[in-house]
Design an enzyme around this catalytic site. Structure first.
Site, short mmCIF file in Angstrom:
data_model
loop_
_atom_site.label_atom_id
_atom_site.label_comp_id
_atom_site.label_asym_id
_atom_site.label_seq_id
_atom_site.Cartn_x
_atom_site.Cartn_y
_atom_site.Cartn_z
N GLY A 65 1.50 -10.10 -7.90
CA GLY A 65 0.20 -10.76 -8.06
C GLY A 65 -0.93 -9.79 -7.74
O GLY A 65 -1.97 -10.16 -7.21
N ARG A 88 -5.35 -9.34 -9.30
CA ARG A 88 -6.63 -9.98 -8.98
C ARG A 88 -6.60 -10.50 -7.53
O ARG A 88 -5.56 -10.48 -6.85
CB ARG A 88 -6.98 -11.08 -9.97
CG ARG A 88 -6.19 -12.35 -9.81
CD ARG A 88 -6.75 -13.46 -10.69
NE ARG A 88 -6.47 -14.75 -10.10
CZ ARG A 88 -6.68 -15.91 -10.69
NH1 ARG A 88 -7.20 -15.94 -11.90
NH2 ARG A 88 -6.40 -17.05 -10.07
N VAL A 114 7.52 -13.24 -11.26
CA VAL A 114 8.33 -13.18 -10.04
C VAL A 114 9.39 -14.29 -9.98
O VAL A 114 10.31 -14.22 -9.18
CB VAL A 114 7.48 -13.22 -8.74
CG1 VAL A 114 6.60 -12.00 -8.62
CG2 VAL A 114 6.68 -14.52 -8.63
N ASN A 167 2.96 -11.17 -2.74
CA ASN A 167 1.64 -11.81 -2.68
C ASN A 167 1.45 -12.88 -3.76
O ASN A 167 0.64 -13.79 -3.57
CB ASN A 167 0.56 -10.72 -2.80
CG ASN A 167 -0.80 -11.29 -3.15
OD1 ASN A 167 -1.52 -11.76 -2.28
ND2 ASN A 167 -1.15 -11.27 -4.43
N SER A 202 0.38 -18.49 4.56
CA SER A 202 -0.90 -19.21 4.62
C SER A 202 -0.94 -19.98 5.93
O SER A 202 0.10 -20.40 6.44
CB SER A 202 -1.01 -20.19 3.46
OG SER A 202 -2.09 -21.08 3.70
N TYR A 238 2.64 -26.68 -1.50
CA TYR A 238 2.17 -25.34 -1.11
C TYR A 238 2.51 -25.05 0.37
O TYR A 238 3.01 -23.98 0.70
CB TYR A 238 0.66 -25.28 -1.34
CG TYR A 238 0.01 -23.94 -1.08
CD1 TYR A 238 0.15 -22.88 -1.97
CD2 TYR A 238 -0.78 -23.74 0.05
CE1 TYR A 238 -0.46 -21.67 -1.73
CE2 TYR A 238 -1.40 -22.53 0.29
CZ TYR A 238 -1.24 -21.49 -0.61
OH TYR A 238 -1.84 -20.29 -0.35
N ALA A 298 4.87 -26.42 2.15
CA ALA A 298 6.33 -26.27 2.28
C ALA A 298 6.75 -24.87 1.83
O ALA A 298 7.60 -24.23 2.47
CB ALA A 298 7.05 -27.34 1.46
N LYS A 328 4.98 -22.14 1.93
CA LYS A 328 4.53 -21.10 2.87
C LYS A 328 5.27 -21.21 4.20
O LYS A 328 5.52 -20.20 4.86
CB LYS A 328 3.01 -21.22 3.08
CG LYS A 328 2.20 -20.93 1.80
CD LYS A 328 2.45 -19.53 1.26
CE LYS A 328 1.52 -19.15 0.12
NZ LYS A 328 1.73 -17.80 -0.37
N1 NAD Z 1 -7.25 -17.54 -1.42
C1 NAD Z 1 -6.95 -18.10 -0.27
O1 NAD Z 1 -7.80 -18.72 0.40
C2 NAD Z 1 -5.57 -17.97 0.28
C3 NAD Z 1 -5.32 -18.48 1.54
C4 NAD Z 1 -4.05 -18.38 2.09
C5 NAD Z 1 -3.05 -17.74 1.38
N2 NAD Z 1 -3.31 -17.24 0.14
C6 NAD Z 1 -2.21 -16.60 -0.57
O2 NAD Z 1 -2.58 -15.29 -0.95
C7 NAD Z 1 -1.90 -14.92 -2.16
C8 NAD Z 1 -2.92 -14.45 -3.19
O3 NAD Z 1 -3.85 -15.49 -3.40
P1 NAD Z 1 -5.19 -15.30 -4.24
O4 NAD Z 1 -6.19 -16.20 -3.62
O5 NAD Z 1 -5.51 -13.87 -4.42
O6 NAD Z 1 -4.71 -15.95 -5.62
P2 NAD Z 1 -5.12 -15.62 -7.12
O7 NAD Z 1 -4.78 -16.86 -7.90
O8 NAD Z 1 -6.49 -15.10 -7.18
O9 NAD Z 1 -4.11 -14.45 -7.50
C9 NAD Z 1 -2.73 -14.67 -7.60
C10 NAD Z 1 -2.15 -13.66 -8.55
O10 NAD Z 1 -0.74 -13.93 -8.65
C11 NAD Z 1 -0.37 -13.84 -10.02
N3 NAD Z 1 0.83 -14.66 -10.27
C12 NAD Z 1 0.92 -16.01 -10.19
N4 NAD Z 1 2.17 -16.39 -10.53
C13 NAD Z 1 2.86 -15.27 -10.82
C14 NAD Z 1 4.19 -15.01 -11.24
N5 NAD Z 1 5.07 -16.01 -11.46
N6 NAD Z 1 4.57 -13.73 -11.44
C15 NAD Z 1 3.69 -12.72 -11.25
N7 NAD Z 1 2.43 -12.90 -10.85
C16 NAD Z 1 2.01 -14.16 -10.65
C17 NAD Z 1 -1.58 -14.36 -10.79
O11 NAD Z 1 -1.55 -13.93 -12.16
C18 NAD Z 1 -2.73 -13.77 -9.98
O12 NAD Z 1 -3.08 -12.49 -10.46
C19 NAD Z 1 -1.11 -16.16 -2.58
O13 NAD Z 1 0.22 -16.04 -2.14
C20 NAD Z 1 -1.82 -17.27 -1.86
O14 NAD Z 1 -0.96 -18.38 -1.64
C21 NAD Z 1 -4.54 -17.35 -0.43
#
Ligand code: NAD
Length: 248
Positions: A14, A17, A65, A91, A143, A156, A158, A160
């Site tokens: 991931g 972005r 993934v 990620n 998370s 979500y 569950a 994490k």
């Molecule tokens: N943004 C938040 O507030 C927050 C808080 C806690 C945890 N997180 C965790 O941080 C991580 C990143 O979050 P983010 O906010 O940058 O999300 P985001 O949606 O901006 O980015 C996620 C990336 O993962 C990629 N992705 C999704 N499914 C995929 C797959 N099957 N195979 C390959 N790539 C895949 C997407 O294309 C995207 O580029 C995640 O695991 C999310 O659960 C985010």
């Protein structure tokens, strides 16, 4: 620019972005050669990384993934190209929020498949490489809701929470091979995933955060870089919460 990760090869799922991209930039800016695996990779004409020096160290590979074959293929490419993998950051993650009574089986499965099974697949594939190297760092992005839960996010949360049990088990299995496994658990982070929240929802979040701000993706990347570095060589099976004090 420091060189904490000189001669290191990192893979970030991931990574094209949001938080993943920020982790890619951090590791590459400190000397790592980084592979960003993502569903959606930038097209050839898109400027993915503005700094041309850092951009030279980063390659984006299209990957899913949730699909073992896709991940096997990516790691074959990475090994042919770079010869090793020192750091894996699991990620990639998605949300499909809904209250329990409205949540569909598809919403449940999609989130568990990406967030938990995806980490299992990438970890399984990379562990073979790291075991033969007798070294490695695996960092799973959890998370805060994996520890405290959240209404509307049972799938979500569950996934994490599952990632924590998974990480601690793998940390125990792989410690003798000098492979360290940890979780970075963000709170609320500015990213495309959270951009869709209303101002009212954002304010409600911030009111509950002792540091009175949401995290920047760089706050998460800094914790990941620490766990990927030599400075954390006696830390495994841990969760680093990066949440402004939201959960202590
Ligand atoms: N943004 C938040 O507030 C927050 C808080 C806690 C945890 N997180 C965790 O941080 C991580 C990143 O979050 P983010 O906010 O940058 O999300 P985001 O949606 O901006 O980015 C996620 C990336 O993962 C990629 N992705 C999704 N499914 C995929 C797959 N099957 N195979 C390959 N790539 C895949 C997407 O294309 C995207 O580029 C995640 O695991 C999310 O659960 C985010």
């Amino acid at each position: 620019m420091t060189n904490r990760f000189e001669n290191k090869v990192a893979v970030v799922t991931g990574g094209c972005r949001g938080i993943g991209k920020s982790i890619v930039l951090k590791l590459a800016s400190e000397g790592a050669r980084v592979y960003a695996l993502d569903f959606k990779i930038p097209d050839e004409n898109e400027v993915f990384i503005e700094d041309s020096e850092i951009a030279k160290s980063v390659k984006c590979l299209q990957a899913d993934v949730t699909n073992m074959q896709s991940i096997d293929k990516c790691f074959d490419t990475i090994i042919a190209d770079a010869g090793r993998v020192d750091i894996l950051v699991n990620n990639a993650g998605i949300t499909r929020d809904n209250l329990l009574l409205r949540m569909t089986e598809q919403e449940w499965d999609a989130v568990l498949d990406t967030n938990l099974k995806g980490a299992f697949i990438c970890t399984k594939v990379v562990s073979k490489i790291m075991i033969s190297q007798r070294s490695g760092r695996i960092i799973n992005i959890g998370s805060v809701v994996g520890s405290i839960g959240n209404a509307g996010q049972s799938n979500y949360s569950a996934s994490k929470a599952g990632l924590i049990g998974f990480s601690k088990s793998i940390a125990r299995e792989l410690a003798s091979r000098k492979i360290l496994v940890n979780v970075v658990a963000p709170g609320y982070v500015r990213s495309p995933m959270t951009d869709s929240l209303t101002d009212e929802q954002k304010k409600a979040f911030i009111d509950n955060i002792p540091l009175k701000r949401i995290a920047e993706p760089e706050d998460i990347a800094n914790a990941v870089a620490f766990l990927a570095s030599d400075e954390s060589s006696y830390i495994t099976g841990q969760i680093i919460h990066v949440n402004g004090g939201l959960f202590m």
